[in-house]
Design a protein around this motif. Structure first.
Motif, PDB file in Angstrom:
ATOM      1  N   ASP A  84       0.839  -1.204   0.000  1.00 43.88           N
ATOM      2  CA  ASP A  84       0.000   0.000   0.000  1.00 43.88           C
ATOM      3  C   ASP A  84       0.877   1.259   0.000  1.00 43.88           C
ATOM      4  O   ASP A  84       0.617   2.214  -0.746  1.00 43.88           O
ATOM      5  N   LEU A  85       1.885   1.252   0.836  1.00 44.09           N
ATOM      6  CA  LEU A  85       2.784   2.410   0.922  1.00 44.09           C
ATOM      7  C   LEU A  85       3.510   2.654  -0.398  1.00 44.09           C
ATOM      8  O   LEU A  85       3.612   3.791  -0.873  1.00 44.09           O
ATOM      9  N   LEU A  86       4.015   1.580  -0.995  1.00 41.48           N
ATOM     10  CA  LEU A  86       4.743   1.717  -2.262  1.00 41.48           C
ATOM     11  C   LEU A  86       3.829   2.222  -3.369  1.00 41.48           C
ATOM     12  O   LEU A  86       4.222   3.057  -4.191  1.00 41.48           O
ATOM     13  N   GLU A  87       2.600   1.745  -3.368  1.00 36.59           N
ATOM     14  CA  GLU A  87       1.656   2.170  -4.407  1.00 36.59           C
ATOM     15  C   GLU A  87       1.261   3.635  -4.215  1.00 36.59           C
ATOM     16  O   GLU A  87       1.129   4.389  -5.184  1.00 36.59           O
ATOM     17  N   LEU A  88       1.087   4.046  -2.970  1.00 40.85           N
ATOM     18  CA  LEU A  88       0.782   5.445  -2.686  1.00 40.85           C
ATOM     19  C   LEU A  88       1.956   6.344  -3.072  1.00 40.85           C
ATOM     20  O   LEU A  88       1.765   7.422  -3.641  1.00 40.85           O
ATOM     21  N   ALA A  89       3.168   5.899  -2.767  1.00 40.79           N
ATOM     22  CA  ALA A  89       4.357   6.680  -3.122  1.00 40.79           C
ATOM     23  C   ALA A  89       4.490   6.791  -4.636  1.00 40.79           C
ATOM     24  O   ALA A  89       4.823   7.858  -5.173  1.00 40.79           O
ATOM     25  N   LEU A  90       4.228   5.709  -5.342  1.00 42.67           N
ATOM     26  CA  LEU A  90       4.309   5.709  -6.803  1.00 42.67           C
ATOM     27  C   LEU A  90       3.335   6.704  -7.411  1.00 42.67           C
ATOM     28  O   LEU A  90       3.700   7.506  -8.281  1.00 42.67           O
ATOM     29  N   ASP A  91       2.103   6.692  -6.927  1.00 45.74           N
ATOM     30  CA  ASP A  91       1.127   7.626  -7.484  1.00 45.74           C
ATOM     31  C   ASP A  91       1.491   9.068  -7.138  1.00 45.74           C
ATOM     32  O   ASP A  91       1.270   9.974  -7.942  1.00 45.74           O
ATOM     33  N   SER A  92       2.069   9.264  -5.962  1.00 46.95           N
ATOM     34  CA  SER A  92       2.461  10.607  -5.558  1.00 46.95           C
ATOM     35  C   SER A  92       3.469  11.205  -6.532  1.00 46.95           C
ATOM     36  O   SER A  92       3.342  12.370  -6.938  1.00 46.95           O
ATOM     37  N   VAL A  93       4.467  10.434  -6.956  1.00 38.72           N
ATOM     38  CA  VAL A  93       5.470  10.996  -7.863  1.00 38.72           C
ATOM     39  C   VAL A  93       4.920  11.152  -9.280  1.00 38.72           C
ATOM     40  O   VAL A  93       5.411  11.996 -10.045  1.00 38.72           O
ATOM     41  N   PHE A  94       3.896  10.389  -9.636  1.00 33.63           N
ATOM     42  CA  PHE A  94       3.239  10.619 -10.926  1.00 33.63           C
ATOM     43  C   PHE A  94       2.607  12.014 -10.955  1.00 33.63           C
ATOM     44  O   PHE A  94       2.402  12.594 -12.021  1.00 33.63           O
ATOM     45  N   GLY A  95       2.324  12.541  -9.777  1.00 35.21           N
ATOM     46  CA  GLY A  95       1.791  13.893  -9.702  1.00 35.21           C
ATOM     47  C   GLY A  95       2.802  14.945 -10.109  1.00 35.21           C
ATOM     48  O   GLY A  95       2.439  16.108 -10.331  1.00 35.21           O
ATOM     49  N   TYR A 137       2.340  -2.625 -10.130  1.00 35.50           N
ATOM     50  CA  TYR A 137       1.020  -2.223  -9.653  1.00 35.50           C
ATOM     51  C   TYR A 137       0.097  -1.802 -10.801  1.00 35.50           C
ATOM     52  O   TYR A 137       0.547  -1.646 -11.946  1.00 35.50           O
ATOM     53  N   LEU A 138      -1.174  -1.601 -10.488  1.00 39.19           N
ATOM     54  CA  LEU A 138      -2.170  -1.294 -11.519  1.00 39.19           C
ATOM     55  C   LEU A 138      -2.100   0.146 -12.017  1.00 39.19           C
ATOM     56  O   LEU A 138      -2.616   0.459 -13.091  1.00 39.19           O
ATOM     57  N   ASN A 139      -1.502   1.033 -11.239  1.00 40.62           N
ATOM     58  CA  ASN A 139      -1.378   2.445 -11.635  1.00 40.62           C
ATOM     59  C   ASN A 139      -2.742   3.084 -11.905  1.00 40.62           C
ATOM     60  O   ASN A 139      -2.988   3.643 -12.973  1.00 40.62           O
ATOM     61  N   ILE A 140      -3.626   2.976 -10.904  1.00 40.20           N
ATOM     62  CA  ILE A 140      -4.959   3.554 -11.052  1.00 40.20           C
ATOM     63  C   ILE A 140      -5.225   4.643 -10.009  1.00 40.20           C
ATOM     64  O   ILE A 140      -6.370   5.014  -9.769  1.00 40.20           O
ATOM     65  N   GLY A 141      -4.158   5.155  -9.401  1.00 42.98           N
ATOM     66  CA  GLY A 141      -4.314   6.289  -8.495  1.00 42.98           C
ATOM     67  C   GLY A 141      -4.661   7.536  -9.287  1.00 42.98           C
ATOM     68  O   GLY A 141      -4.528   7.573 -10.513  1.00 42.98           O
ATOM     69  N   PRO A 142      -5.086   8.594  -8.626  1.00 37.69           N
ATOM     70  CA  PRO A 142      -5.541   9.803  -9.332  1.00 37.69           C
ATOM     71  C   PRO A 142      -4.483  10.446 -10.219  1.00 37.69           C
ATOM     72  O   PRO A 142      -4.788  10.897 -11.328  1.00 37.69           O
ATOM     73  N   HIS A 143      -3.238  10.488  -9.777  1.00 39.49           N
ATOM     74  CA  HIS A 143      -2.197  11.108 -10.584  1.00 39.49           C
ATOM     75  C   HIS A 143      -1.811  10.226 -11.772  1.00 39.49           C
ATOM     76  O   HIS A 143      -1.587  10.732 -12.881  1.00 39.49           O
TER      77      HIS A 143
END
Length: 283
Positions: A84-95, A137-143
């Motif tokens: 969960d942490l890694l996926e959240l961090a990944l989406d954060s940098v996509f921002g 990961y699926l890469n479906i976070g908002p960013h």
């Protein structure tokens, strides 16, 4: 292989965005004993900082908790797993990817493609740990979704026939992914060695040239390096990247023309590639 019975007991994880704890969970209340001032945004930001500094191999819930000054159990108010942490961090940098104004119908798709490709590359280089996680990961976070939507919109505007758009997208952004991944790891290797990119490059090439078995193979490499131009490794790499993106854009234009010509469309009829992509005739 995991037995079927175990798979039934432990369903395959999908994504923190689908099955993780809600972002708002964990807010301090009178009945809770988790630390004040701790929330998912702060946890994510510190995770990114640790991953940048130490890489994913050393990253753990315990290490993150120590950096935050809390117990590891406190983190479970906000996330279920390290994934969960890694996926959240990944989406954060996509921002950090700079997305062009996709509502501008008059914008040139080539400029928008260049901007997206350049910014995506920068993220891959700045955060060397990102590239393996993108495939994990699926890469479906908002960013991530905002980036994907922008890329698809740009490809729609190229005028490529529908059956070729995903191929065009893959050609450009798989190239950027590979280029940025290699560059990011090289930059990190130099940093770990305490050397600049130029220092590391010259030391490596010097060591290779001292070995007779490599000299013949690298003679042509020397000629290529001379032809590339640029005084530094960064300048040479930038020339390569710029040329490659222009080559891909030219390829998209060529394939667009070929597909539409074979379909019997002509410029000036209102349904050709220039009219559809907003290019207009060129002088």
């Amino acid at each position: 292989m995991v037995p079927e019975a175990d798979r039934a007991k432990r369903p395959t994880r999908t994504s923190v965005w689908l099955e993780g704890k809600p972002a708002g969970r964990g807010r301090r209340s009178e009945s809770s004993d988790h630390p004040a001032g701790l929330d998912r945004d702060r946890i994510t930001a510190v995770s990114v900082r640790l991953l940048d500094a130490e890489g994913p191999a050393k990253f753990s819930m315990r290490r993150l908790a120590a950096e935050l000054g809390v117990t590891a159990m406190s983190l479970y108010w906000y996330v279920d797993t390290k994934d969960d942490l890694l996926e959240l961090a990944l989406d954060s940098v996509f921002g950090e990817v700079k997305v062009p104004d996709m509502t501008d119908e008059d914008a040139d798709w080539r400029d928008q493609l260049r901007e997206l490709a350049t910014s995506y590359r920068a993220v891959l280089v700045r955060h060397h740990w990102v590239s393996p996680l993108i495939g994990r990961y699926l890469n479906i976070g908002p960013h991530s979704m905002a980036f994907s939507a922008a890329v698809q919109t740009v490809m729609d505007r190229t005028g490529l026939a529908p059956h070729g758009r995903m191929g065009g997208l893959s050609a450009v952004f798989q190239f950027v992914y590979g280029f940025g991944t290699i560059e990011g790891h090289f930059v990190q290797r130099c940093a770990d060695a305490g050397l600049t990119q130029d220092e590391y490059f010259h030391q490596a090439m010097g060591a290779i040239n001292e070995q007779p078995r490599y000299q013949e193979s690298f003679e042509s490499a020397d000629e290529l390096m001379e032809a590339r131009g640029g005084d530094t490794v960064a300048e040479m790499r930038q020339r390569d990247f710029t040329f490659a993106i222009e080559l891909l854009i030219a390829g998209i234009e060529t394939m667009r023309e070929r597909d539409w010509s074979s379909a019997g469309h002509r410029v000036g009829t209102g349904d050709g590639p220039h009219e559809r992509s907003g290019d207009g005739p060129r002088d």
